[in-house]
Scaffold this motif. Structure first.
Motif, PDB file in Angstrom:
ATOM      1  N   LEU A 265      41.744-128.535 -17.651  1.00 53.21           N
ATOM      2  CA  LEU A 265      42.414-127.254 -17.407  1.00 53.21           C
ATOM      3  C   LEU A 265      43.602-127.065 -18.339  1.00 53.21           C
ATOM      4  N   GLU A 266      44.262-128.148 -18.688  1.00 51.60           N
ATOM      5  CA  GLU A 266      45.369-128.040 -19.645  1.00 51.60           C
ATOM      6  C   GLU A 266      44.845-127.559 -20.995  1.00 51.60           C
ATOM      7  N   ARG A 267      43.680-128.025 -21.359  1.00 47.75           N
ATOM      8  CA  ARG A 267      43.069-127.568 -22.607  1.00 47.75           C
ATOM      9  C   ARG A 267      42.791-126.064 -22.547  1.00 47.75           C
ATOM     10  N   VAL A 268      42.321-125.589 -21.401  1.00 52.24           N
ATOM     11  CA  VAL A 268      42.014-124.167 -21.248  1.00 52.24           C
ATOM     12  C   VAL A 268      43.280-123.328 -21.349  1.00 52.24           C
ATOM     13  N   VAL A 269      44.291-123.673 -20.564  1.00 52.25           N
ATOM     14  CA  VAL A 269      45.483-122.812 -20.511  1.00 52.25           C
ATOM     15  C   VAL A 269      46.311-122.906 -21.789  1.00 52.25           C
ATOM     16  N   ALA A 270      46.152-124.014 -22.528  1.00 57.15           N
ATOM     17  CA  ALA A 270      46.858-124.105 -23.802  1.00 57.15           C
ATOM     18  C   ALA A 270      46.283-123.134 -24.825  1.00 57.15           C
ATOM     19  N   ARG A 271      44.993-122.834 -24.682  1.00 57.20           N
ATOM     20  CA  ARG A 271      44.334-121.951 -25.641  1.00 57.20           C
ATOM     21  C   ARG A 271      44.240-120.511 -25.125  1.00 57.20           C
ATOM     22  N   THR A 272      43.784-120.358 -23.882  1.00 59.90           N
ATOM     23  CA  THR A 272      43.616-119.028 -23.288  1.00 59.90           C
ATOM     24  C   THR A 272      44.168-119.055 -21.868  1.00 59.90           C
ATOM     25  N   PRO A 273      45.476-118.918 -21.717  1.00 52.38           N
ATOM     26  CA  PRO A 273      46.083-118.983 -20.380  1.00 52.38           C
ATOM     27  C   PRO A 273      45.828-117.719 -19.565  1.00 52.38           C
ATOM     28  N   THR A 274      44.650-117.653 -18.951  1.00 49.83           N
ATOM     29  CA  THR A 274      44.283-116.515 -18.123  1.00 49.83           C
ATOM     30  C   THR A 274      44.764-116.727 -16.689  1.00 49.83           C
ATOM     31  N   VAL A 275      44.813-115.647 -15.950  1.00 52.11           N
ATOM     32  CA  VAL A 275      45.184-115.734 -14.537  1.00 52.11           C
ATOM     33  C   VAL A 275      44.253-116.692 -13.813  1.00 52.11           C
ATOM     34  N   ASP A 276      42.963-116.536 -14.039  1.00 54.51           N
ATOM     35  CA  ASP A 276      41.960-117.353 -13.366  1.00 54.51           C
ATOM     36  C   ASP A 276      42.162-118.836 -13.650  1.00 54.51           C
ATOM     37  N   ALA A 277      42.338-119.193 -14.923  1.00 57.43           N
ATOM     38  CA  ALA A 277      42.498-120.598 -15.290  1.00 57.43           C
ATOM     39  C   ALA A 277      43.807-121.163 -14.761  1.00 57.43           C
ATOM     40  N   LEU A 278      44.856-120.378 -14.832  1.00 53.56           N
ATOM     41  CA  LEU A 278      46.160-120.857 -14.357  1.00 53.56           C
ATOM     42  C   LEU A 278      46.171-121.048 -12.848  1.00 53.56           C
ATOM     43  N   LEU A 279      45.458-120.199 -12.121  1.00 53.28           N
ATOM     44  CA  LEU A 279      45.358-120.400 -10.671  1.00 53.28           C
ATOM     45  C   LEU A 279      44.533-121.644 -10.358  1.00 53.28           C
ATOM     46  N   ASP A 280      43.463-121.872 -11.125  1.00 50.20           N
ATOM     47  CA  ASP A 280      42.709-123.123 -10.961  1.00 50.20           C
ATOM     48  C   ASP A 280      43.624-124.320 -11.184  1.00 50.20           C
ATOM     49  N   GLN A 281      44.443-124.247 -12.225  1.00 53.35           N
ATOM     50  CA  GLN A 281      45.357-125.343 -12.526  1.00 53.35           C
ATOM     51  C   GLN A 281      46.374-125.535 -11.403  1.00 53.35           C
ATOM     52  N   ALA A 282      46.920-124.434 -10.910  1.00 57.82           N
ATOM     53  CA  ALA A 282      47.918-124.528  -9.835  1.00 57.82           C
ATOM     54  C   ALA A 282      47.319-125.178  -8.592  1.00 57.82           C
ATOM     55  N   ARG A 283      46.095-124.789  -8.242  1.00 57.41           N
ATOM     56  CA  ARG A 283      45.456-125.359  -7.043  1.00 57.41           C
ATOM     57  C   ARG A 283      45.214-126.850  -7.219  1.00 57.41           C
ATOM     58  N   LEU A 284      44.767-127.241  -8.403  1.00 58.19           N
ATOM     59  CA  LEU A 284      44.475-128.655  -8.620  1.00 58.19           C
ATOM     60  C   LEU A 284      45.763-129.480  -8.674  1.00 58.19           C
ATOM     61  N   LEU A 285      46.807-128.910  -9.255  1.00 51.42           N
ATOM     62  CA  LEU A 285      48.093-129.612  -9.257  1.00 51.42           C
ATOM     63  C   LEU A 285      48.604-129.815  -7.831  1.00 51.42           C
ATOM     64  N   ARG A 286      48.470-128.778  -7.019  1.00 51.24           N
ATOM     65  CA  ARG A 286      48.903-128.896  -5.623  1.00 51.24           C
ATOM     66  C   ARG A 286      48.095-129.978  -4.906  1.00 51.24           C
ATOM     67  N   PHE A 287      46.779-129.991  -5.140  1.00 53.66           N
ATOM     68  CA  PHE A 287      45.919-131.001  -4.517  1.00 53.66           C
ATOM     69  C   PHE A 287      46.305-132.405  -4.965  1.00 53.66           C
ATOM     70  N   ALA A 288      46.723-132.529  -6.227  1.00 56.00           N
ATOM     71  CA  ALA A 288      47.106-133.831  -6.772  1.00 56.00           C
ATOM     72  C   ALA A 288      48.533-134.225  -6.390  1.00 56.00           C
ATOM     73  N   GLY A 289      49.204-133.386  -5.596  1.00 56.39           N
ATOM     74  CA  GLY A 289      50.559-133.686  -5.169  1.00 56.39           C
ATOM     75  C   GLY A 289      51.614-133.396  -6.220  1.00 56.39           C
ATOM     76  N   ARG A 290      51.283-132.508  -7.154  1.00 54.62           N
ATOM     77  CA  ARG A 290      52.223-132.154  -8.213  1.00 54.62           C
ATOM     78  C   ARG A 290      52.655-130.704  -8.078  1.00 54.62           C
ATOM     79  N   ASP A 291      53.685-130.343  -8.796  1.00 54.04           N
ATOM     80  CA  ASP A 291      54.294-129.018  -8.666  1.00 54.04           C
ATOM     81  C   ASP A 291      53.430-127.953  -9.354  1.00 54.04           C
ATOM     82  N   PRO A 292      52.900-126.967  -8.592  1.00 55.19           N
ATOM     83  CA  PRO A 292      52.109-125.903  -9.212  1.00 55.19           C
ATOM     84  C   PRO A 292      52.958-124.746  -9.732  1.00 55.19           C
ATOM     85  N   GLY A 293      54.288-124.826  -9.507  1.00 58.61           N
ATOM     86  CA  GLY A 293      55.176-123.710  -9.817  1.00 58.61           C
ATOM     87  C   GLY A 293      55.060-123.163 -11.233  1.00 58.61           C
TER      88      GLY A 293
END
Length: 436
Positions: A265-293
């Protein structure tokens, strides 16, 4: 080829699949320019360069203005960058200025642009104007189908795709047909038609696009091996395809490799930071116990950029509001979107938002609407089941939760375990005699 033999609709290529927006400076709506120098890194960039060179020599060539607009729109699709939308609009409208009557390519192009910006009513108007000029335009029928699908008129959309297939069987019509079959729950036929689209694809980006959707169909059916194969093949052909990396992230998550999924997901948002990809990243960060902010902040900026370039996306805003813990706001935004386009995806987000806002009785009709065409999707079934349970229908909840887990037991690292626990709590316990 008869669609009625396999049924069928849209994909205006990936433009309708949450293209989101690239973070950066919003582009103003400029007068069209033919002096830019696109990077000659792809056939599309080369085509843009040729169109620009032609227009420098013959500025009154209305057909080339239309072709340039269409090329900018395709560039927006591939890059997920809405900054190309004003460029596309400028070129297409210049084409209409040069030739206001009988200009079907420019009208169809403006319809496709309206679809990309989620102005589906506008897209329908432009498509019908194009068809008034040329009723044999397969492109205009495709634009019309895309719009009608999102406007919640599936029978008309299917008829438009059928007409497109009759006129020009090929990549665009096959992908639309596959999507329609999927919407109607006919996954096997959807796969067959997408495989036909893959066989007809020649450009690397198109080949990867077909692999992406074959992978998505396999993932939805819980076939991780097939999904992985298509993701691998697609990335090998055209690694710049964001959707392939988003699917890879889901597969890696299901396999328990969160580090790999986050890297995807970091690869995706580094190239094309779309709403959809960034929300996927935020959800996975939250699941991993990291800050989705930070991801959520960027997602808000991406949404703002999409709207700054002429887009309208209350559905994306609703998804953002849900992730920010504002379910009442999400429900209001999704309801607003539903008024513009009564489409299954909108109904699903609206029902889920209403449930999170503590209004399950209001949510239940929309959960039904989300599955009305027969689309079989684990997340839709999970949402329907949880809404039904909260609305006081445990039998319906049991059916839907079983369906979700039968389709894909690892559809979400958060929701799948909740579905399993909830289903277990709804199952009547067996007495010793019953169990013997």
């Amino acid at each position: 080829m008869r669609l009625r033999a396999i049924s069928v609709v849209v994909l205006a290529a990936a433009l309708l699949f949450g293209i989101g927006a690239t973070i950066g400076r919003p582009a103003p709506a400029p007068a069209p320019s033919v002096t830019e120098s696109p990077r000659p890194a792809s056939p599309l960039a080369a085509a843009i360069g040729r169109h620009q060179e032609r227009l420098r020599a013959v500025p009154g060539d209305w057909a080339t203005w239309a072709a340039l607009g269409e090329a900018y729109l395709e560039q927006a699709r591939i890059s997920a960058d809405p900054a190309y939308y004003p460029k596309a609009e400028g070129a297409l409208r210049r084409s209409l200025e040069v030739r206001p009557d009988g200009n079907e390519p420019a009208l169809a192009g403006l319809g496709a642009l309206a679809n990309a910006r989620h102005d589906f009513a506008g897209a329908e108007r432009f498509a019908r104007q194009a068809l008034d000029v040329n009723q044999w335009s397969a492109t205009a029928h495709g634009v019309l189908a895309d719009a009608l699908t999102q406007l919640g008129r599936p029978a008309e959309a299917t008829a438009a795709v059928q007409r497109m297939l009759d006129l020009r069987p090929g990549l665009s019509s096959y992908t639309r047909g596959s999507y329609d079959l999927e919407q109607h729950g006919r996954r096997t036929e959807a796969v067959q038609l997408m495989e036909r689209a893959l066989a007809s694809a020649t450009e690397p980006a198109d080949v990867a696009f077909c692999h992406q959707h074959l992978a998505a169909l396999a993932w939805a059916a819980g076939d991780t091996a097939t999904a992985t194969r298509h993701v691998t093949l697609g990335i090998r052909v055209y690694p710049e395809t964001p959707g392939l990396w988003q699917l890879k992230a889901r597969i890696d998550t299901a396999g328990g490799d969160l580090d790999a999924a986050l890297a995807d997901l970091e690869r995706v948002v580094a190239r094309t930071p779309t709403v959809d990809a960034l929300l996927d990243q935020a959800r996975l960060l939250r699941f991993a116990g990291r800050d989705p902010g930070p991801s959520l902040v960027l997602a808000q900026a991406a949404h703002q950029l999409f709207t700054a370039n002429g887009g309208t996306d209350d559905l994306g805003a609703a998804a953002l509001a849900l992730e920010l813990g504002r379910p009442a706001q999400a429900a209001a935004l999704a309801a607003q979107e539903w008024q513009r386009r009564p489409f299954a995806e909108v109904a699903d987000v609206l029902s889920w938002s209403l449930l999170q806002a503590g209004r399950p009785a209001e949510a239940l009709p929309y959960a039904r609407q989300a599955s009305a065409l027969g689309q079989v999707d684990a997340t839709l079934a999970y949402h329907y089941g949880m809404v039904a349970l909260a609305a006081g229908d445990p039998d319906l909840a049991r059916v839907q939760l079983r369906l979700a887990l039968a389709l894909n037991p690892k559809f979400s690292p958060v929701d799948a375990p909740i579905a399993a626990r909830t289903l277990d709590s709804l199952s009547p316990s067996l007495s010793p005699l019953q169990g013997s």
